[in-house]
Write a protein that holds these residues in place. Structure first.
Motif, PDB file in Angstrom:
ATOM      1  N   SER A 131       0.932  -1.323  -0.330  1.00  0.00           N
ATOM      2  CA  SER A 131       0.027   0.104  -0.269  1.00  0.00           C
ATOM      3  C   SER A 131       0.700   1.110   0.090  1.00  0.00           C
ATOM      4  O   SER A 131       0.131   2.236   0.447  1.00  0.00           O
ATOM      5  CB  SER A 131      -1.083  -0.246   1.201  1.00  0.00           C
ATOM      6  OG  SER A 131      -0.640   0.286   2.224  1.00  0.00           O
ATOM      7  N   GLU A 132       2.107   0.953  -0.492  1.00  0.00           N
ATOM      8  CA  GLU A 132       2.775   2.862   0.209  1.00  0.00           C
ATOM      9  C   GLU A 132       3.503   2.472  -1.772  1.00  0.00           C
ATOM     10  O   GLU A 132       4.559   1.170  -1.962  1.00  0.00           O
ATOM     11  CB  GLU A 132       3.906   1.985   0.613  1.00  0.00           C
ATOM     12  CG  GLU A 132       3.732   2.344   2.444  1.00  0.00           C
ATOM     13  CD  GLU A 132       3.215   2.970   3.151  1.00  0.00           C
ATOM     14  OE1 GLU A 132       3.728   4.116   2.461  1.00  0.00           O
ATOM     15  OE2 GLU A 132       2.258   3.174   4.433  1.00  0.00           O
ATOM     16  N   ARG A 133       3.365   3.051  -1.971  1.00  0.00           N
ATOM     17  CA  ARG A 133       4.186   3.834  -3.710  1.00  0.00           C
ATOM     18  C   ARG A 133       5.279   4.060  -3.525  1.00  0.00           C
ATOM     19  O   ARG A 133       6.535   3.164  -4.247  1.00  0.00           O
ATOM     20  CB  ARG A 133       3.086   5.271  -4.070  1.00  0.00           C
ATOM     21  CG  ARG A 133       2.924   5.275  -5.167  1.00  0.00           C
ATOM     22  CD  ARG A 133       3.327   6.736  -5.819  1.00  0.00           C
ATOM     23  NE  ARG A 133       1.949   7.193  -5.816  1.00  0.00           N
ATOM     24  CZ  ARG A 133       0.698   6.364  -6.618  1.00  0.00           C
ATOM     25  NH1 ARG A 133       0.748   6.355  -7.565  1.00  0.00           N
ATOM     26  NH2 ARG A 133      -0.515   6.857  -6.178  1.00  0.00           N
ATOM     27  N   ALA A 134       6.065   4.847  -2.539  1.00  0.00           N
ATOM     28  CA  ALA A 134       7.460   4.807  -2.824  1.00  0.00           C
ATOM     29  C   ALA A 134       8.088   3.852  -2.053  1.00  0.00           C
ATOM     30  O   ALA A 134       9.043   3.448  -3.015  1.00  0.00           O
ATOM     31  CB  ALA A 134       7.740   5.688  -1.874  1.00  0.00           C
ATOM     32  N   GLU A 154       9.238  -6.706 -11.327  1.00  0.00           N
ATOM     33  CA  GLU A 154       8.281  -6.860 -10.367  1.00  0.00           C
ATOM     34  C   GLU A 154       8.209  -5.410  -9.719  1.00  0.00           C
ATOM     35  O   GLU A 154       6.742  -4.957  -9.514  1.00  0.00           O
ATOM     36  CB  GLU A 154       9.337  -7.523  -9.321  1.00  0.00           C
ATOM     37  CG  GLU A 154       8.778  -7.629  -7.825  1.00  0.00           C
ATOM     38  CD  GLU A 154       9.076  -7.791  -6.959  1.00  0.00           C
ATOM     39  OE1 GLU A 154       9.492  -7.786  -5.953  1.00  0.00           O
ATOM     40  OE2 GLU A 154      10.341  -9.336  -7.032  1.00  0.00           O
ATOM     41  N   ILE A 155       9.082  -4.217 -10.533  1.00  0.00           N
ATOM     42  CA  ILE A 155       8.712  -3.501  -9.964  1.00  0.00           C
ATOM     43  C   ILE A 155       7.571  -2.666 -10.910  1.00  0.00           C
ATOM     44  O   ILE A 155       6.694  -1.683  -9.951  1.00  0.00           O
ATOM     45  CB  ILE A 155      10.054  -2.498  -9.611  1.00  0.00           C
ATOM     46  CG1 ILE A 155      10.837  -2.579  -8.369  1.00  0.00           C
ATOM     47  CG2 ILE A 155       9.930  -0.433  -9.552  1.00  0.00           C
ATOM     48  CD1 ILE A 155      12.430  -1.957  -8.867  1.00  0.00           C
ATOM     49  N   ALA A 156       7.813  -2.667 -12.013  1.00  0.00           N
ATOM     50  CA  ALA A 156       6.292  -2.407 -13.148  1.00  0.00           C
ATOM     51  C   ALA A 156       5.318  -2.656 -12.189  1.00  0.00           C
ATOM     52  O   ALA A 156       4.345  -1.766 -12.051  1.00  0.00           O
ATOM     53  CB  ALA A 156       6.734  -2.576 -14.541  1.00  0.00           C
ATOM     54  N   ILE A 164      -0.581  -0.494  -6.680  1.00  0.00           N
ATOM     55  CA  ILE A 164      -0.699   0.876  -5.953  1.00  0.00           C
ATOM     56  C   ILE A 164      -1.249   1.297  -6.551  1.00  0.00           C
ATOM     57  O   ILE A 164      -2.411   2.253  -6.398  1.00  0.00           O
ATOM     58  CB  ILE A 164       1.144   0.985  -5.209  1.00  0.00           C
ATOM     59  CG1 ILE A 164       1.428   0.371  -4.905  1.00  0.00           C
ATOM     60  CG2 ILE A 164       0.338   2.490  -4.633  1.00  0.00           C
ATOM     61  CD1 ILE A 164       0.714  -0.330  -3.436  1.00  0.00           C
ATOM     62  N   SER A 165      -1.165   1.958  -7.800  1.00  0.00           N
ATOM     63  CA  SER A 165      -1.917   2.960  -8.470  1.00  0.00           C
ATOM     64  C   SER A 165      -3.564   2.684  -8.938  1.00  0.00           C
ATOM     65  O   SER A 165      -3.879   3.092  -8.624  1.00  0.00           O
ATOM     66  CB  SER A 165      -0.669   3.303 -10.494  1.00  0.00           C
ATOM     67  OG  SER A 165      -1.532   4.238 -10.711  1.00  0.00           O
ATOM     68  N   CYS A 166      -3.752   1.354  -9.480  1.00  0.00           N
ATOM     69  CA  CYS A 166      -5.374   1.001  -9.465  1.00  0.00           C
ATOM     70  C   CYS A 166      -5.643   0.798  -7.882  1.00  0.00           C
ATOM     71  O   CYS A 166      -6.821   1.062  -8.284  1.00  0.00           O
ATOM     72  CB  CYS A 166      -4.859  -0.427  -9.863  1.00  0.00           C
ATOM     73  SG  CYS A 166      -4.471  -0.166 -11.435  1.00  0.00           S
TER      74      CYS A 166
END
Length: 333
Positions: A125-128, A266-268, A274-276
């Motif tokens: 849940s953490e974008r960073a 994986e990062i992508a 998270i964005s969705c």
């Protein structure tokens, strides 16, 4: 105690077990029972009542209703640290050096471990964090929990710590001229830190953990959660990724969660995940639904939970005095 206090409330998420295992020393105890407390038959669950749906950008600061009946992460970690300190002193009385590298940093790292676990209740849940680590667990909080493990101890050290001889019998003769406490230094430490003894406290913690698991599992099959998962999945397809729900993204066999670093792929996926989640408010929906089910089980178990809350408050009041007394290493040998 610490080593028993995190349970995998998301048992369906097999791949998540890799990082949950790293948390096994710093979370909530759970014996997932199918009956009620103290052997009573399980009660028919109440229907959940409505809870307002928030729009959080992370779950880190969300507090579910049952959290009120559990120690805070800071209180739990402090209690665990104090137990280790009392064990140290007791072992020092027998002439043994135990947990030589223990420091109050244990509290900080244990709290960080627990907060990472809670922040992933509905997946990352953490974008960073997603942009940096993908689905990988932070290495810092998941580091070495205890500076010394029991299997590395000599037989006399094990007897002093556990109160059991090599053949499993309770110690009945002095060790190095001193009587061994009941259940050894480990038992003495628990009795010192948790004045009412660990058994009644454990029953209360087990009840809360069982109810948390029950509410979580019921929320997983709620139509609102299923609907927001479908909306999230459609959002991911728009970004070029096909997953039925966030658990499927985490479980992707391409991810090696034990590796030092995540792959670019994986990062992508994690950043898209998270964005969705934020676009469709998956975090807020999951929280509101689970909170409804938790409120229902609280209603069904109010007397038992109030006992747990009273016991928790008493333990919390004891911690500052215990820290003043025990927050230092024993004198060197």
């Amino acid at each position: 105690m610490a080593e028993a206090r995190v349970n995998t409330e998301r048992t369906a998420v097999r791949r998540r077990s890799a990082w949950l295992a790293a948390l096994s020393a710093g979370g909530l105890a759970a014996t997932l029972l199918v009956s009620g407390c103290d052997g009573e038959p399980a009660r028919p669950p109440s229907a959940p009542g409505p809870v307002a749906t928030p729009t959080p950008t992370t779950t880190a600061n969300l507090r579910l209703p049952l959290n009120a009946y559990l120690p805070t992460p800071e209180e739990q970690a402090t209690g665990e640290y104090l137990v280790y300190r009392v064990q140290q002193r007791c072992m020092r009385g027998f002439g043994f050096q135990y947990l030589p590298h223990l420091s109050s940093d244990y509290i900080k790292t244990t709290v960080a471990t627990w907060r990472e676990y809670e922040s992933r209740r509905y997946g990352i849940s953490e974008r960073a964090i997603a942009a940096e680590r993908g689905y990988h667990l932070d290495k810092a909080p998941g580091g070495t929990r205890a500076p010394q493990i029991a299997t590395a101890l000599s037989l006399p050290e094990r007897e002093a710590l556990s109160g059991r001889t090599a053949d499993g019998r309770a110690s009945s003769t002095p060790l190095r001229g001193r009587p061994v406490p009941r259940d050894g230094c480990a038992g003495q430490a628990v009795r010192t830190v948790y004045a009412d003894g660990s058994e009644s406290a454990q029953r209360g913690n087990d009840l809360v953990a069982r109810l948390r698991h029950e509410a979580f599992e019921r929320s997983r099959s709620d139509p609102r959660v299923a609907a927001v998962n479908r909306t999230w999945s459609a959002c991911m397809r728009d970004k070029g990724f096909t997953y039925r729900d966030p658990d499927a993204a985490l479980e992707d066999p391409r991810w090696d969660l034990r590796s030092a670093r995540p792959s670019r792929a994986e990062i992508a996926v994690a950043t898209a995940d998270i964005s969705c989640k934020l676009r469709v408010n998956l975090l807020g929906t999951n929280f509101a639904v689970e909170a409804e089910y938790e409120n229902a089980v609280i209603k069904d178990h109010t007397p038992e939970l109030e006992k747990a809350r009273t016991r928790k408050a008493a333990e919390s009041e004891r911690l500052p005095g215990l820290m003043r007394r025990y927050d230092r290493a024993p004198s060197p040998l």
